[in-house]
Design a protein around this motif. Structure first.
Motif, PDB file in Angstrom:
ATOM      1  N   ARG A  64      -4.339  -3.520  -6.863  1.00  0.00           N
ATOM      2  CA  ARG A  64      -3.992  -4.580  -7.807  1.00  0.00           C
ATOM      3  C   ARG A  64      -4.064  -5.967  -7.161  1.00  0.00           C
ATOM      4  O   ARG A  64      -3.435  -6.915  -7.622  1.00  0.00           O
ATOM      5  CB  ARG A  64      -2.593  -4.321  -8.385  1.00  0.00           C
ATOM      6  N   PHE A  65      -4.846  -6.058  -6.116  1.00  0.00           N
ATOM      7  CA  PHE A  65      -4.964  -7.307  -5.356  1.00  0.00           C
ATOM      8  C   PHE A  65      -5.295  -8.508  -6.240  1.00  0.00           C
ATOM      9  O   PHE A  65      -4.716  -9.591  -6.080  1.00  0.00           O
ATOM     10  CB  PHE A  65      -6.049  -7.144  -4.279  1.00  0.00           C
ATOM     11  N   TYR A  66      -6.189  -8.342  -7.189  1.00  0.00           N
ATOM     12  CA  TYR A  66      -6.626  -9.460  -8.030  1.00  0.00           C
ATOM     13  C   TYR A  66      -5.671  -9.746  -9.191  1.00  0.00           C
ATOM     14  O   TYR A  66      -5.890 -10.701  -9.944  1.00  0.00           O
ATOM     15  CB  TYR A  66      -8.037  -9.209  -8.563  1.00  0.00           C
ATOM     16  N   ASP A  67      -4.616  -8.948  -9.329  1.00  0.00           N
ATOM     17  CA  ASP A  67      -3.676  -9.123 -10.434  1.00  0.00           C
ATOM     18  C   ASP A  67      -2.315  -9.673 -10.015  1.00  0.00           C
ATOM     19  O   ASP A  67      -1.623 -10.286 -10.827  1.00  0.00           O
ATOM     20  CB  ASP A  67      -3.465  -7.792 -11.163  1.00  0.00           C
ATOM     21  N   HIS A  68      -1.904  -9.428  -8.771  1.00  0.00           N
ATOM     22  CA  HIS A  68      -0.571  -9.867  -8.346  1.00  0.00           C
ATOM     23  C   HIS A  68      -0.626 -11.240  -7.678  1.00  0.00           C
ATOM     24  O   HIS A  68      -1.708 -11.812  -7.482  1.00  0.00           O
ATOM     25  CB  HIS A  68       0.076  -8.831  -7.426  1.00  0.00           C
ATOM     26  N   HIS A  69       0.548 -11.771  -7.366  1.00  0.00           N
ATOM     27  CA  HIS A  69       0.648 -13.091  -6.727  1.00  0.00           C
ATOM     28  C   HIS A  69       1.254 -12.970  -5.327  1.00  0.00           C
ATOM     29  O   HIS A  69       2.099 -13.762  -4.933  1.00  0.00           O
ATOM     30  CB  HIS A  69       1.481 -14.030  -7.594  1.00  0.00           C
ATOM     31  N   GLY A  70       0.798 -11.979  -4.601  1.00  0.00           N
ATOM     32  CA  GLY A  70       1.263 -11.794  -3.232  1.00  0.00           C
ATOM     33  C   GLY A  70       2.135 -10.577  -3.058  1.00  0.00           C
ATOM     34  O   GLY A  70       2.191  -9.995  -1.976  1.00  0.00           O
ATOM     35  N   PHE A  71       2.834 -10.176  -4.148  1.00  0.00           N
ATOM     36  CA  PHE A  71       3.697  -8.999  -4.113  1.00  0.00           C
ATOM     37  C   PHE A  71       3.376  -8.120  -5.313  1.00  0.00           C
ATOM     38  O   PHE A  71       3.255  -8.604  -6.432  1.00  0.00           O
ATOM     39  CB  PHE A  71       5.176  -9.393  -4.134  1.00  0.00           C
ATOM     40  N   ASP A  72       3.244  -6.825  -5.065  1.00  0.00           N
ATOM     41  CA  ASP A  72       2.919  -5.868  -6.115  1.00  0.00           C
ATOM     42  C   ASP A  72       4.200  -5.175  -6.556  1.00  0.00           C
ATOM     43  O   ASP A  72       4.643  -4.206  -5.932  1.00  0.00           O
ATOM     44  CB  ASP A  72       1.908  -4.858  -5.572  1.00  0.00           C
ATOM     45  N   ILE A  73       4.806  -5.673  -7.617  1.00  0.00           N
ATOM     46  CA  ILE A  73       6.079  -5.124  -8.091  1.00  0.00           C
ATOM     47  C   ILE A  73       5.937  -3.662  -8.482  1.00  0.00           C
ATOM     48  O   ILE A  73       6.789  -2.820  -8.146  1.00  0.00           O
ATOM     49  CB  ILE A  73       6.614  -5.940  -9.289  1.00  0.00           C
ATOM     50  N   GLU A  74       4.846  -3.325  -9.164  1.00  0.00           N
ATOM     51  CA  GLU A  74       4.626  -1.931  -9.555  1.00  0.00           C
ATOM     52  C   GLU A  74       4.511  -1.040  -8.324  1.00  0.00           C
ATOM     53  O   GLU A  74       5.052   0.060  -8.275  1.00  0.00           O
ATOM     54  CB  GLU A  74       3.354  -1.822 -10.400  1.00  0.00           C
ATOM     55  N   GLY A  75       3.801  -1.529  -7.295  1.00  0.00           N
ATOM     56  CA  GLY A  75       3.651  -0.769  -6.057  1.00  0.00           C
ATOM     57  C   GLY A  75       4.973  -0.580  -5.344  1.00  0.00           C
ATOM     58  O   GLY A  75       5.247   0.485  -4.782  1.00  0.00           O
ATOM     59  N   ILE A  76       5.808  -1.625  -5.359  1.00  0.00           N
ATOM     60  CA  ILE A  76       7.125  -1.535  -4.729  1.00  0.00           C
ATOM     61  C   ILE A  76       7.988  -0.489  -5.426  1.00  0.00           C
ATOM     62  O   ILE A  76       8.661   0.321  -4.785  1.00  0.00           O
ATOM     63  CB  ILE A  76       7.826  -2.911  -4.745  1.00  0.00           C
ATOM     64  N   MET A  77       7.965  -0.490  -6.765  1.00  0.00           N
ATOM     65  CA  MET A  77       8.757   0.479  -7.522  1.00  0.00           C
ATOM     66  C   MET A  77       8.267   1.901  -7.254  1.00  0.00           C
ATOM     67  O   MET A  77       9.066   2.822  -7.082  1.00  0.00           O
ATOM     68  CB  MET A  77       8.686   0.153  -9.011  1.00  0.00           C
ATOM     69  N   ARG A  78       6.945   2.079  -7.213  1.00  0.00           N
ATOM     70  CA  ARG A  78       6.397   3.410  -6.952  1.00  0.00           C
ATOM     71  C   ARG A  78       6.775   3.885  -5.553  1.00  0.00           C
ATOM     72  O   ARG A  78       7.180   5.031  -5.356  1.00  0.00           O
ATOM     73  CB  ARG A  78       4.875   3.380  -7.086  1.00  0.00           C
ATOM     74  N   ALA A  79       6.644   2.998  -4.564  1.00  0.00           N
ATOM     75  CA  ALA A  79       6.972   3.359  -3.180  1.00  0.00           C
ATOM     76  C   ALA A  79       8.456   3.692  -3.043  1.00  0.00           C
ATOM     77  O   ALA A  79       8.827   4.628  -2.331  1.00  0.00           O
ATOM     78  CB  ALA A  79       6.583   2.220  -2.239  1.00  0.00           C
ATOM     79  N   THR A  80       9.295   2.925  -3.732  1.00  0.00           N
ATOM     80  CA  THR A  80      10.735   3.182  -3.678  1.00  0.00           C
ATOM     81  C   THR A  80      11.060   4.556  -4.247  1.00  0.00           C
ATOM     82  O   THR A  80      11.866   5.313  -3.681  1.00  0.00           O
ATOM     83  CB  THR A  80      11.502   2.101  -4.470  1.00  0.00           C
ATOM     84  N   LEU A  81      10.413   4.915  -5.358  1.00  0.00           N
ATOM     85  CA  LEU A  81      10.633   6.228  -5.974  1.00  0.00           C
ATOM     86  C   LEU A  81      10.191   7.341  -5.030  1.00  0.00           C
ATOM     87  O   LEU A  81      10.909   8.341  -4.852  1.00  0.00           O
ATOM     88  CB  LEU A  81       9.868   6.325  -7.293  1.00  0.00           C
ATOM     89  N   VAL A  82       9.011   7.184  -4.410  1.00  0.00           N
ATOM     90  CA  VAL A  82       8.500   8.191  -3.487  1.00  0.00           C
ATOM     91  C   VAL A  82       9.443   8.342  -2.296  1.00  0.00           C
ATOM     92  O   VAL A  82       9.777   9.459  -1.874  1.00  0.00           O
ATOM     93  CB  VAL A  82       7.086   7.829  -2.997  1.00  0.00           C
ATOM     94  N   ASN A  83       9.913   7.214  -1.755  1.00  0.00           N
ATOM     95  CA  ASN A  83      10.806   7.252  -0.602  1.00  0.00           C
ATOM     96  C   ASN A  83      12.142   7.918  -0.940  1.00  0.00           C
ATOM     97  O   ASN A  83      12.713   8.648  -0.122  1.00  0.00           O
ATOM     98  CB  ASN A  83      11.028   5.839  -0.061  1.00  0.00           C
ATOM     99  N   LEU A  84      12.642   7.667  -2.150  1.00  0.00           N
ATOM    100  CA  LEU A  84      13.883   8.306  -2.570  1.00  0.00           C
ATOM    101  C   LEU A  84      13.695   9.815  -2.713  1.00  0.00           C
ATOM    102  O   LEU A  84      14.567  10.604  -2.357  1.00  0.00           O
ATOM    103  CB  LEU A  84      14.362   7.704  -3.893  1.00  0.00           C
ATOM    104  N   GLN A  85      12.544  10.214  -3.237  1.00  0.00           N
ATOM    105  CA  GLN A  85      12.255  11.632  -3.403  1.00  0.00           C
ATOM    106  C   GLN A  85      12.110  12.330  -2.055  1.00  0.00           C
ATOM    107  O   GLN A  85      12.549  13.468  -1.884  1.00  0.00           O
ATOM    108  CB  GLN A  85      10.984  11.814  -4.234  1.00  0.00           C
ATOM    109  N   GLN A  86      11.492  11.615  -1.092  1.00  0.00           N
ATOM    110  CA  GLN A  86      11.273  12.192   0.231  1.00  0.00           C
ATOM    111  C   GLN A  86      12.521  12.101   1.106  1.00  0.00           C
ATOM    112  O   GLN A  86      12.637  12.816   2.106  1.00  0.00           O
ATOM    113  CB  GLN A  86      10.114  11.472   0.937  1.00  0.00           C
TER     114      GLN A  86
END
Length: 275
Positions: free
Chosen positions: A112-134
């Motif tokens: 999503r490089f061309y869509d975000h403004h330096g931070f990928d909120i969707e990516g952060i939420m997904r990573a947080t969910l994965v980390n919580l699951q793991q």
């Protein structure tokens, strides 16, 4: 090795938080008035003494910190700071880097490089969910912009102060540079393994080619290296490099950059290393 400067983490966090409030408040509440615009600040920086040239932080072996005034200066006068960290003698412009190489990096590193403004909120939420699951920190969500500012300026320290500084620098980077410029700098500063920094060294070191001569199979292999360069370098483990190349090509298919037929063809094309 330099002795690391000691500082108060709480003091640095408060300082960066205050700076963030001023930085965003001045820009957005003013409606982007010229006096507060990022471009005005950068122009003012041209009147300051030229900063001393330093190598990018990712090429250094120690984690010595800059002073608070140096950190403040590079956030406000970002272009001065960026120019002081880039090696222009081995710098490759974006129009000399194949589109396939650009697309491969974006597909596998920051789709999503061309869509975000330096931070990928969707990516952060997904990573947080994965980390919580793991139950552990197993997945990150750094964007290309974040990786660039880390490569240029930041140490390996893990703290709230460092994350705040990364956030500010990423915002400043997006304010002051186009996406193509950010991608260009990223490709010129990332570590590709086997002591190769930047796309010029990597293309020559691995394939004996100029970056403009890279073909899709080679570009996909290079794009896979920054994730774990010491592991995926074809000089370290060629089969691991090929497996990672497959991951990159599949990511390019999912991103719509190439179709499955082209990806499968690239997977079976022979790779000839320079050594």
């Amino acid at each position: 090795m330099k002795k690391r400067r000691r500082r108060s983490p709480k003091r640095l966090v408060r300082f960066l938080f205050l700076l963030l409030c001023v930085f965003l408040g001045a820009y957005f509440l003013s409606g982007g008035l010229a006096i507060f615009s990022a471009h005005t600040w950068q122009a003012a920086g041209d009147f300051l003494p030229r900063p001393e040239q330093h190598p990018p932080s990712n090429t250094l072996t120690d984690d010595s910190d800059d002073t608070i005034s140096e950190r403040l200066s590079r956030i406000i006068f970002l272009k001065r700071a960026v120019n002081s960290r880039l090696d222009r003698s081995h710098y490759i412009r974006i129009d000399e880097i194949p589109t396939s190489m650009q697309q491969a990096i974006v597909a596998v590193e920051d789709k999503r490089f061309y869509d975000h403004h330096g931070f990928d909120i969707e990516g952060i939420m997904r990573a947080t969910l994965v980390n919580l699951q793991q139950g552990e920190i197993d997945e990150g969500a750094s964007t290309i912009t974040q990786q660039l500012v880390k490569n240029l300026f930041l140490t390996h320290e893990r703290s709230f102060g460092r994350k705040a500084e990364e956030f500010l620098l990423s915002l400043a980077m997006e304010f002051n540079y186009s996406k193509d410029e950010i991608l260009e700098m990223y490709l010129n500063t990332i570590y590709y393994g086997s002591n190769f920094y930047g796309i010029e060294e990597a293309a020559e070191g691995y394939f004996g080619k100029r970056p403009s001569e890279l073909q899709l199979p080679e570009a996909a292999m290079l794009a896979g290296l920054p994730n774990a360069p010491s592991l995926y370098s074809p000089y370290v483990d060629f089969m691991m490099a090929k497996k990672r190349q497959f991951v990159v090509l599949d990511a390019m298919v999912r991103a719509g950059y190439i179709d499955k037929t082209i990806a499968e063809d690239a997977k079976i094309k022979p790779i000839y290393l320079a050594h």
